[in-house]
Design an enzyme around this catalytic site. Structure first.
Site, PDB file in Angstrom:
ATOM      1  N   SER A  51       0.841  -1.202   0.000  1.00 20.21           N
ATOM      2  CA  SER A  51       0.000   0.000   0.000  1.00 20.21           C
ATOM      3  C   SER A  51       0.875   1.251   0.000  1.00 20.21           C
ATOM      4  CB  SER A  51      -0.906   0.015   1.229  1.00 20.21           C
ATOM      5  OG  SER A  51      -1.466   1.311   1.360  1.00 20.21           O
ATOM      6  N   HIS A  78      -1.357  -1.346  -4.146  1.00 18.67           N
ATOM      7  CA  HIS A  78      -2.605  -1.015  -3.446  1.00 18.67           C
ATOM      8  C   HIS A  78      -2.677   0.497  -3.238  1.00 18.67           C
ATOM      9  CE1 HIS A  78      -6.066  -2.123  -0.908  1.00 18.67           C
ATOM     10  NE2 HIS A  78      -5.656  -1.198  -0.059  1.00 18.67           N
ATOM     11  N   ASP A  90      -4.947   3.526  -1.673  1.00 25.79           N
ATOM     12  CA  ASP A  90      -6.001   3.816  -0.699  1.00 25.79           C
ATOM     13  C   ASP A  90      -6.543   5.227  -0.881  1.00 25.79           C
ATOM     14  OD1 ASP A  90      -6.157   1.467   1.043  1.00 25.79           O
ATOM     15  OD2 ASP A  90      -4.077   1.949   1.558  1.00 25.79           O
ATOM     16  N   MET A 107      -9.164   7.968   0.507  1.00 22.34           N
ATOM     17  CA  MET A 107      -9.960   8.328   1.692  1.00 22.34           C
ATOM     18  C   MET A 107     -10.493   9.740   1.530  1.00 22.34           C
ATOM     19  SD  MET A 107      -7.324   6.992   4.579  1.00 22.34           S
ATOM     20  CE  MET A 107      -6.653   5.337   4.549  1.00 22.34           C
ATOM     21  N   HIS A 147      -8.588   0.984  -3.653  1.00 20.38           N
ATOM     22  CA  HIS A 147      -9.498   0.743  -2.522  1.00 20.38           C
ATOM     23  C   HIS A 147     -10.166   2.053  -2.162  1.00 20.38           C
ATOM     24  CE1 HIS A 147      -9.642  -0.428   2.075  1.00 20.38           C
ATOM     25  NE2 HIS A 147     -10.847  -0.322   1.558  1.00 20.38           N
ATOM     26  N   MET A 153     -11.344  -6.050   5.903  1.00 19.46           N
ATOM     27  CA  MET A 153     -10.570  -5.066   6.673  1.00 19.46           C
ATOM     28  C   MET A 153     -10.191  -5.685   8.016  1.00 19.46           C
ATOM     29  SD  MET A 153     -10.143  -2.173   4.953  1.00 19.46           S
ATOM     30  CE  MET A 153      -9.090  -1.666   6.281  1.00 19.46           C
ATOM     31  N   PHE A 155      -6.553   4.693   8.456  1.00 21.09           N
ATOM     32  CA  PHE A 155      -5.166   4.997   8.810  1.00 21.09           C
ATOM     33  C   PHE A 155      -4.297   3.761   8.605  1.00 21.09           C
ATOM     34  CE2 PHE A 155      -8.038   7.524  11.339  1.00 21.09           C
ATOM     35  CZ  PHE A 155      -7.577   8.820  11.114  1.00 21.09           C
ATOM     36  N   GLY A 156      -3.053   4.009   8.238  1.00 25.32           N
ATOM     37  CA  GLY A 156      -2.074   2.937   8.234  1.00 25.32           C
ATOM     38  C   GLY A 156      -1.532   2.732   9.642  1.00 25.32           C
ATOM     39  N   ASP A 211      -6.523  -6.584   4.606  1.00 23.37           N
ATOM     40  CA  ASP A 211      -5.929  -5.243   4.574  1.00 23.37           C
ATOM     41  C   ASP A 211      -5.919  -4.642   5.980  1.00 23.37           C
ATOM     42  OD1 ASP A 211      -5.097  -2.687   3.941  1.00 23.37           O
ATOM     43  OD2 ASP A 211      -6.854  -2.178   2.718  1.00 23.37           O
ATOM     44  N   GLY A 212      -4.705  -4.396   6.486  1.00 16.48           N
ATOM     45  CA  GLY A 212      -4.551  -3.721   7.776  1.00 16.48           C
ATOM     46  C   GLY A 212      -3.752  -4.543   8.764  1.00 16.48           C
TER      47      GLY A 212
HETATM   48  C1  DX5 Z   1      -6.308   1.354   5.918  1.00 18.07           C
HETATM   49  C2  DX5 Z   1      -5.968   1.087   4.482  1.00 18.07           C
HETATM   50  C3  DX5 Z   1      -4.826   0.164   4.329  1.00 18.07           C
HETATM   51  C4  DX5 Z   1      -3.538   0.677   4.901  1.00 18.07           C
HETATM   52  C5  DX5 Z   1      -2.850  -0.509   5.512  1.00 18.07           C
HETATM   53  O1  DX5 Z   1      -7.458   2.091   6.015  1.00 18.07           O
HETATM   54  O2  DX5 Z   1      -7.050   0.528   3.786  1.00 18.07           O
HETATM   55  O3  DX5 Z   1      -4.629  -0.261   2.984  1.00 18.07           O
HETATM   56  O4  DX5 Z   1      -2.684   1.256   3.946  1.00 18.07           O
HETATM   57  O5  DX5 Z   1      -1.793  -0.060   6.244  1.00 18.07           O
HETATM   58  P1  DX5 Z   1      -1.009  -0.986   7.278  1.00 18.07           P
HETATM   59  O6  DX5 Z   1      -0.460  -2.130   6.496  1.00 18.07           O
HETATM   60  O7  DX5 Z   1       0.019  -0.046   7.793  1.00 18.07           O
HETATM   61  O8  DX5 Z   1      -1.992  -1.421   8.313  1.00 18.07           O
HETATM   62 ZN    ZN Z   2      -6.569  -0.393   1.708  1.00 19.79          ZN
END
Ligand code: DX5
Ligand code: ZN
Length: 216
Positions: free
Chosen positions: A8, A33, A35, A37, A66, A137, A143-144, A175-176
């Protein structure tokens, strides 16, 4: 099927995005990937079309987009035009999910549906045959770098069972909070596409982190 890795770019260095995309190009990753938001569906804002299009200019691997946004139907074509190969929308954001999924497919994109941690897999029973992918999810989206939610394993088991009955070729993406410590268990529970942000980009050698997810 061999599992796929989708780093991602949310965790990339946006001031060195070309460098980070080239790292992905030269790694064992399968998809990129992306993301999105909107500050409405999720409490955070990431980036929009110009960044997706710029990513597409450098990426040699398919873009797995996504959408964590409300009313995604408004923007499907714009994301396709920016370079999306697959588009995933949230179950929770789509009152007319069947129509949205058909619209994604008509654009020639792989159609995915994402489920938040509280949304049961069983709700997909009447749509799963139409899907190319389901994204589970394993954190609350937005958030990452968040902590992995352990109930994800149960949801992957449920999804694997449903897909065996109704759609054996389904991509099952998680994912996450994915990292080297949970990769084996995730694959065993049924995941076949792993998204990883922080565990890749915070690693000293990101390409090695990708290799380790691909060859656990
Ligand atoms: C979170 C995103 C993820 C995010 C994952 O809302 O959808 O794709 O980038 O990040 P990590 O791997 O740091 O949890
Ligand atoms: Zn994602």
């Amino acid at each position: 099927m061999n599992h796929l890795i989708a780093p991602s770019i949310l965790a990339a260095d946006f001031a060195n995005l070309q460098r980070d995309i080239e790292m992905i190009n030269n790694s064992d990753a399968d998809w990129v990937h992306v993301d999105i938001m909107d500050g409405m569906f999720v409490p955070n804002i990431s980036f929009g079309f110009p960044v997706v299009a710029a990513t597409k200019r450098h990426a040699t691997k398919p873009l797995d987009v996504h959408l964590m946004i409300v009313d995604p139907d408004r923007y499907l074509k714009a994301f396709k035009d920016a370079g999306a190969n697959g588009i995933t929308v949230h179950y929770e954001a789509c009152p007319h999910l069947h129509r949205t999924v058909q619209a994604i497919k008509e654009l020639g994109c792989r159609a995915g549906v994402a489920l938040n941690p509280h949304t049961p897999v069983a709700l997909l029973e009447d749509i799963i045959a139409d899907l190319d992918m389901v994204l589970i999810m394993s954190v609350n989206p937005g958030f990452g770098g968040q902590k992995f939610i352990a109930n994800t394993y149960k949801k992957l088991n449920d999804l694997k069972a449903l897909s065996e009955k109704k759609n054996p070729g389904l991509f099952i993406e998680v994912d996450g909070g994915v990292d080297q410590n949970n990769v084996k268990e995730l694959l065993q529970a049924g995941a076949n596409v792993l998204v990883a942000g922080s565990s890749v980009f915070s690693s000293a050698i990101p390409a090695d982190a990708i290799y380790n997810l691909k060859h656990p």
